[in-house]
Design a protein around this motif. Structure first.
Motif, short mmCIF file in Angstrom:
data_model
loop_
_atom_site.label_atom_id
_atom_site.label_comp_id
_atom_site.label_asym_id
_atom_site.label_seq_id
_atom_site.Cartn_x
_atom_site.Cartn_y
_atom_site.Cartn_z
N PRO A 40 -7.11 -5.67 10.67
CA PRO A 40 -8.37 -5.97 11.37
C PRO A 40 -8.91 -4.82 12.21
O PRO A 40 -10.11 -4.77 12.48
CB PRO A 40 -8.02 -7.18 12.24
CG PRO A 40 -6.55 -7.23 12.30
CD PRO A 40 -6.03 -6.54 11.08
N ASP A 41 -8.07 -3.88 12.62
CA ASP A 41 -8.53 -2.73 13.41
C ASP A 41 -9.08 -1.59 12.56
O ASP A 41 -9.53 -0.59 13.08
CB ASP A 41 -7.39 -2.20 14.29
CG ASP A 41 -6.95 -3.22 15.31
OD1 ASP A 41 -7.77 -4.06 15.73
OD2 ASP A 41 -5.77 -3.19 15.69
N ARG A 42 -8.96 -1.73 11.24
CA ARG A 42 -9.41 -0.73 10.27
C ARG A 42 -8.62 0.58 10.36
O ARG A 42 -9.11 1.63 9.96
CB ARG A 42 -10.92 -0.48 10.42
CG ARG A 42 -11.76 -1.69 10.07
CD ARG A 42 -13.23 -1.44 10.26
NE ARG A 42 -14.02 -2.58 9.87
CZ ARG A 42 -14.28 -3.63 10.66
NH1 ARG A 42 -13.80 -3.68 11.88
NH2 ARG A 42 -15.01 -4.63 10.22
N ASP A 43 -7.39 0.52 10.88
CA ASP A 43 -6.52 1.70 10.93
C ASP A 43 -5.83 1.93 9.60
O ASP A 43 -5.44 3.05 9.28
CB ASP A 43 -5.45 1.54 12.01
CG ASP A 43 -6.03 1.45 13.40
OD1 ASP A 43 -7.08 2.08 13.65
OD2 ASP A 43 -5.45 0.73 14.23
N TYR A 44 -5.61 0.86 8.85
CA TYR A 44 -4.88 0.93 7.59
C TYR A 44 -5.76 0.42 6.47
O TYR A 44 -6.50 -0.54 6.64
CB TYR A 44 -3.60 0.08 7.64
CG TYR A 44 -2.67 0.48 8.75
CD1 TYR A 44 -2.15 1.76 8.82
CD2 TYR A 44 -2.31 -0.44 9.74
CE1 TYR A 44 -1.29 2.12 9.84
CE2 TYR A 44 -1.44 -0.08 10.76
CZ TYR A 44 -0.95 1.20 10.81
OH TYR A 44 -0.10 1.56 11.82
N LEU A 45 -5.65 1.06 5.32
CA LEU A 45 -6.38 0.64 4.14
C LEU A 45 -5.64 1.13 2.91
O LEU A 45 -5.19 2.28 2.86
CB LEU A 45 -7.80 1.22 4.15
CG LEU A 45 -8.66 0.91 2.92
CD1 LEU A 45 -8.99 -0.59 2.86
CD2 LEU A 45 -9.92 1.74 2.92
N TRP A 46 -5.49 0.22 1.96
CA TRP A 46 -4.90 0.57 0.67
C TRP A 46 -5.83 0.10 -0.43
O TRP A 46 -6.33 -1.02 -0.39
CB TRP A 46 -3.54 -0.10 0.47
CG TRP A 46 -2.46 0.39 1.37
CD1 TRP A 46 -1.60 1.43 1.13
CD2 TRP A 46 -2.10 -0.14 2.64
NE1 TRP A 46 -0.73 1.57 2.20
CE2 TRP A 46 -1.03 0.62 3.14
CE3 TRP A 46 -2.59 -1.19 3.43
CZ2 TRP A 46 -0.43 0.36 4.37
CZ3 TRP A 46 -2.01 -1.44 4.66
CH2 TRP A 46 -0.93 -0.67 5.10
N LEU A 47 -6.07 0.95 -1.42
CA LEU A 47 -6.78 0.59 -2.63
C LEU A 47 -5.70 0.39 -3.68
O LEU A 47 -4.92 1.33 -3.97
CB LEU A 47 -7.75 1.69 -3.08
CG LEU A 47 -9.07 1.80 -2.31
CD1 LEU A 47 -8.87 2.21 -0.87
CD2 LEU A 47 -9.99 2.77 -3.01
N LEU A 48 -5.60 -0.81 -4.23
CA LEU A 48 -4.50 -1.17 -5.12
C LEU A 48 -5.02 -1.57 -6.49
O LEU A 48 -6.13 -2.09 -6.64
CB LEU A 48 -3.71 -2.35 -4.53
CG LEU A 48 -3.15 -2.18 -3.12
CD1 LEU A 48 -2.49 -3.48 -2.67
CD2 LEU A 48 -2.17 -1.03 -3.07
N SER A 49 -4.15 -1.36 -7.49
CA SER A 49 -4.48 -1.73 -8.86
C SER A 49 -3.20 -2.13 -9.58
O SER A 49 -2.11 -1.70 -9.22
CB SER A 49 -5.14 -0.55 -9.57
OG SER A 49 -5.33 -0.83 -10.94
N ARG A 50 -3.35 -2.91 -10.62
CA ARG A 50 -2.21 -3.27 -11.47
C ARG A 50 -1.79 -2.11 -12.36
O ARG A 50 -0.71 -2.14 -12.93
CB ARG A 50 -2.55 -4.48 -12.35
CG ARG A 50 -2.83 -5.74 -11.58
CD ARG A 50 -1.60 -6.24 -10.88
NE ARG A 50 -1.87 -7.59 -10.35
CZ ARG A 50 -0.96 -8.36 -9.83
NH1 ARG A 50 0.28 -7.95 -9.72
NH2 ARG A 50 -1.28 -9.54 -9.38
N THR A 51 -2.63 -1.09 -12.43
CA THR A 51 -2.33 0.11 -13.23
C THR A 51 -2.42 1.33 -12.32
O THR A 51 -3.16 1.32 -11.32
CB THR A 51 -3.33 0.26 -14.39
OG1 THR A 51 -4.66 0.33 -13.85
CG2 THR A 51 -3.23 -0.92 -15.36
N PRO A 52 -1.70 2.41 -12.65
CA PRO A 52 -1.73 3.60 -11.78
C PRO A 52 -3.08 4.31 -11.72
O PRO A 52 -3.33 5.08 -10.80
CB PRO A 52 -0.67 4.52 -12.38
CG PRO A 52 0.19 3.65 -13.23
CD PRO A 52 -0.68 2.53 -13.68
N GLN A 53 -3.95 4.06 -12.70
CA GLN A 53 -5.27 4.67 -12.71
C GLN A 53 -6.32 3.63 -13.06
O GLN A 53 -6.01 2.65 -13.74
CB GLN A 53 -5.35 5.81 -13.74
CG GLN A 53 -4.59 7.04 -13.34
CD GLN A 53 -3.53 7.39 -14.37
OE1 GLN A 53 -3.50 6.83 -15.45
NE2 GLN A 53 -2.64 8.29 -14.01
#
Length: 179
Positions: free
Chosen positions: A138-151
């Motif tokens: 909620p503080d926007r300090d952490y963010l991950w973009l995730l996928s089921r595939t590496p690309q």
């Protein structure tokens, strides 16, 4: 008096309006089917953080347990090619909200201070096929973009970036996966 008061009021309001700071916590994905969410997720990109400073490629493995918690295994490959691993669990912050979880990893600190050692794991965006996701706090300090595939395709990458920006995240400092 008005000659002084109105300019001060105007400056104060202009300063607030121009600050660029998002109002409140980011919007989340809503209900997440944790059965469908479990499995392997590859990190496409992340905001810089201390505990992943040596990682060039990361992945997370989630398994729904019978007690409703999610078993978490995070793996990270370093530039030297070695793998590091951390195990933990994720639990719902509130029973009716499957998009907001607490995550805690097994280590000496979290064993001594379980409440202090937990972190927010908010599912901010999840596509209908459960193939890409945004996770943050909620503080926007952490963010991950995730996928089921590496690309992913350039279009999918841009969609994830647009979703992150729409939720008030600065994407200019993202660290992208190295393969």
């Amino acid at each position: 008096m008005r000659a002084i008061l109105f300019p001060l009021l105007f400056l104060a309001l202009a300063g607030c309006a121009g600050s660029g700071a998002p109002d409140g916590p980011p919007r989340t994905a809503g209900a997440v089917d944790l059965q469908r969410y479990q499995g392997t997720w590859y990190e496409l990109a992340r905001l810089p953080m201390f505990f992943q400073r040596a990682c060039v490629a990361s992945e997370a493995h989630y398994r729904l347990r019978e007690d409703g918690a999610v078993a978490v295994t995070n793996r990270c490959r370093t530039a030297e090619g070695t793998w590091k691993e951390a195990r933990g669990e994720a639990t719902l912050q509130r029973s009716e909200r499957t998009d907001k979880l607490w995550v805690r990893f097994d280590n000496w600190f979290s064993n001594l201070f379980p409440t202090l050692a937990r972190g927010d794991y908010w599912v901010l965006y999840l596509d209908a096929g459960y193939s890409v996701a945004l996770v943050g706090n909620p503080d926007r300090d952490y963010l991950w973009l995730l996928s089921r595939t590496p690309q992913v395709s350039p279009e999918t990458r841009e969609r994830l970036l647009a979703e992150a920006r729409a939720r008030g995240y600065d994407t200019s400092e993202l660290i992208w996966r190295a393969d």
